[in-house]
Design an enzyme around this catalytic site. Structure first.
Site, mmCIF file in Angstrom:
data_model
loop_
_atom_site.group_PDB
_atom_site.id
_atom_site.type_symbol
_atom_site.label_atom_id
_atom_site.label_comp_id
_atom_site.label_asym_id
_atom_site.label_seq_id
_atom_site.Cartn_x
_atom_site.Cartn_y
_atom_site.Cartn_z
ATOM 1 N N CYS A 95 96.602 7.894 -54.070
ATOM 2 C CA CYS A 95 96.806 6.554 -54.347
ATOM 3 C C CYS A 95 95.111 6.349 -55.016
ATOM 4 O O CYS A 95 94.276 6.595 -54.087
ATOM 5 C CB CYS A 95 97.007 5.637 -53.175
ATOM 6 S SG CYS A 95 96.804 3.915 -53.637
ATOM 7 N N HIS A 138 106.191 2.923 -54.250
ATOM 8 C CA HIS A 138 104.876 2.915 -53.869
ATOM 9 C C HIS A 138 104.020 1.347 -54.252
ATOM 10 O O HIS A 138 103.518 0.875 -53.319
ATOM 11 C CB HIS A 138 103.999 3.866 -54.647
ATOM 12 C CG HIS A 138 102.606 4.008 -54.457
ATOM 13 N ND1 HIS A 138 102.062 5.152 -53.613
ATOM 14 C CD2 HIS A 138 101.570 3.369 -54.815
ATOM 15 C CE1 HIS A 138 100.755 4.817 -53.502
ATOM 16 N NE2 HIS A 138 100.256 3.806 -54.263
ATOM 17 N N GLU A 139 104.322 0.885 -55.381
ATOM 18 C CA GLU A 139 103.776 -0.261 -55.674
ATOM 19 C C GLU A 139 104.442 -1.516 -55.221
ATOM 20 O O GLU A 139 103.566 -2.575 -54.686
ATOM 21 C CB GLU A 139 103.794 -0.794 -57.377
ATOM 22 C CG GLU A 139 103.360 0.452 -58.214
ATOM 23 C CD GLU A 139 101.981 0.772 -57.900
ATOM 24 O OE1 GLU A 139 101.025 0.178 -57.462
ATOM 25 O OE2 GLU A 139 101.557 2.100 -58.198
ATOM 26 N N HIS A 142 102.691 -1.536 -51.818
ATOM 27 C CA HIS A 142 101.117 -2.322 -52.213
ATOM 28 C C HIS A 142 101.577 -3.849 -51.767
ATOM 29 O O HIS A 142 100.605 -4.477 -51.257
ATOM 30 C CB HIS A 142 100.501 -1.930 -53.454
ATOM 31 C CG HIS A 142 99.917 -0.608 -53.486
ATOM 32 N ND1 HIS A 142 98.864 -0.535 -52.576
ATOM 33 C CD2 HIS A 142 99.909 0.409 -54.168
ATOM 34 C CE1 HIS A 142 98.036 0.725 -52.926
ATOM 35 N NE2 HIS A 142 98.926 1.329 -53.812
HETATM 36 ZN ZN LIG Z 1 98.521 2.947 -54.533
#
Ligand SMILES: [Zn+2]
Lengths: 165, 169
Positions: A95, A138-139, A142
């Site tokens: 990341c 993954h986003e 976040h």
């Molecule tokens: Zn990331």
């Protein structure tokens, strides 16, 4: 242009607020995310908390990636939720906000995501797989204040990220 | 600033990591990188710390000896900036246990210019397993694969070499 925030930073660990996708500020944020993603070599996705904004907005573009199957090009989503996830697979990911580590993380290789587009507020349902599915998860993490570090597969599944030739 | 490399080995029980880290914290040590595992029931931990002298570290860890734990402390030089690594690969070897599997396989890796950055071996019943993370000089993985296949055939074990890329998201 805003800089990418790196851990430890409170904004990366704070669940982002749902946004009004038609708000001009959110449209501007969407544009900024895309601009920074394009300007960062190898970057295939960027979420608002990574540029210091605690909000459920992210962009993704995995076009041309060797591990991608289905791709939807470059797009920005607001308030995205995973409504179906299946075919869990391990994979090693890193990341931009955790520049020195990578980790093994199980992600669904097939997902269905519901979200709204910035600007129009148009609801969208995206069904995807393989690398685009991993990037979306993954986003979305976040936007929920989670890093891949929260999902590593084991105590020895974290690695020093090396600079490769 | 110098660093200390500390190893702690002994019969496993609950609370060793807490005891070790507490003893070091009390004398002002900063734990940086560490790894710990159990090897056939033995507790085995290696760690790097700074902020204290080796004498202080030895004194702090001394009482652990009564529980059968052996601690060693030695000063080490801090990491220098490394040259770029090669290409990341994972080597797996498994088969019937026999003398010299690790030596033979890792010698092949070293001869090919590969650098092992992580290694686990396990013997469970008759099955021997080796898994290694290896940085391979660019463009030489096919060659290493062939050499590993040769040594695996000699040892009558199975070997696989696969790329272990990370995707940066
Ligand atoms: Zn990331």
């Amino acid at each position: 242009m805003r800089k990418v925030v790196t851990a430890p930073a409170a904004v990366l660990s704070t669940p982002g607020a749902e946004v009004d996708a038609c708000d001009p500020g959110i449209v501007e944020l969407a544009g900024e995310l895309v601009a920074i993603m394009r300007a960062s070599p190898g970057c295939v996705g960027l979420a608002a908390p990574q540029i210091g904004v605690s909000a459920q907005v992210f962009c993704v573009d995995v076009t041309g990636h060797p591990k991608a199957a289905t791709t939807h090009g470059e797009f920005v989503l607001c308030n995205a939720k995973i409504i179906e996830a299946s075919r869990w697979r391990p994979g090693r990911e890193g990341c931009m906000s955790v520049p020195d580590l990578t980790g093994d993380v199980r992600r669904a290789a097939r997902i269905v995501v519901e979200a709204v587009r910035p600007g129009t507020g148009e609801p969208v349902t995206i069904t995807t797989d393989a690398f685009e599915a991993r990037a979306l998860q993954h986003e979305i993490d976040h936007c929920a204040g989670k890093l891949f570090l929260d999902r590593v597969a084991g105590a020895h599944a974290v690695y020093q990220r090396k600079v490769y030739l | 600033m110098h660093e200390l490399a500390i190893t702690v080995i002994g019969p496993d029980r609950s609370g060793i990591v807490a005891d070790v880290s507490e003893a070091l914290a009390e004398v002002g040590a900063n734990l940086t990188d560490s790894t710990m595992t159990r090897l056939r029931g033995h507790f085995a931990m290696t760690l790097i710390c700074n902020g204290l002298s080796s004498q202080d570290a030895e004194r702090a860890l001394g009482p652990l000896a009564t529980g059968g734990l052996i601690a060693t402390v030695r000063p080490v030089e801090p990491e220098v900036d490394e040259a770029p690594a090669g290409e990341p690969y994972l080597v797996s070897v498994h088969g019937a246990d026999r003398l010299g599997i690790v030596a033979a396989v890792t010698r092949v890796v070293a001869a090919a210019g590969g650098n092992i950055t992580d290694l686990t071996t396990r013997l469970t019943g008759p099955l021997y397993l080796l898994v290694a993370e290896v940085d391979v000089p660019p463009g030489t993985a096919d060659d290493l694969g062939e050499r590993l296949a040769v040594v695996a055939a000699e040892l009558d074990v199975d070997v696989s070499l696969r790329r272990s890329d990370s995707e940066i998201l």
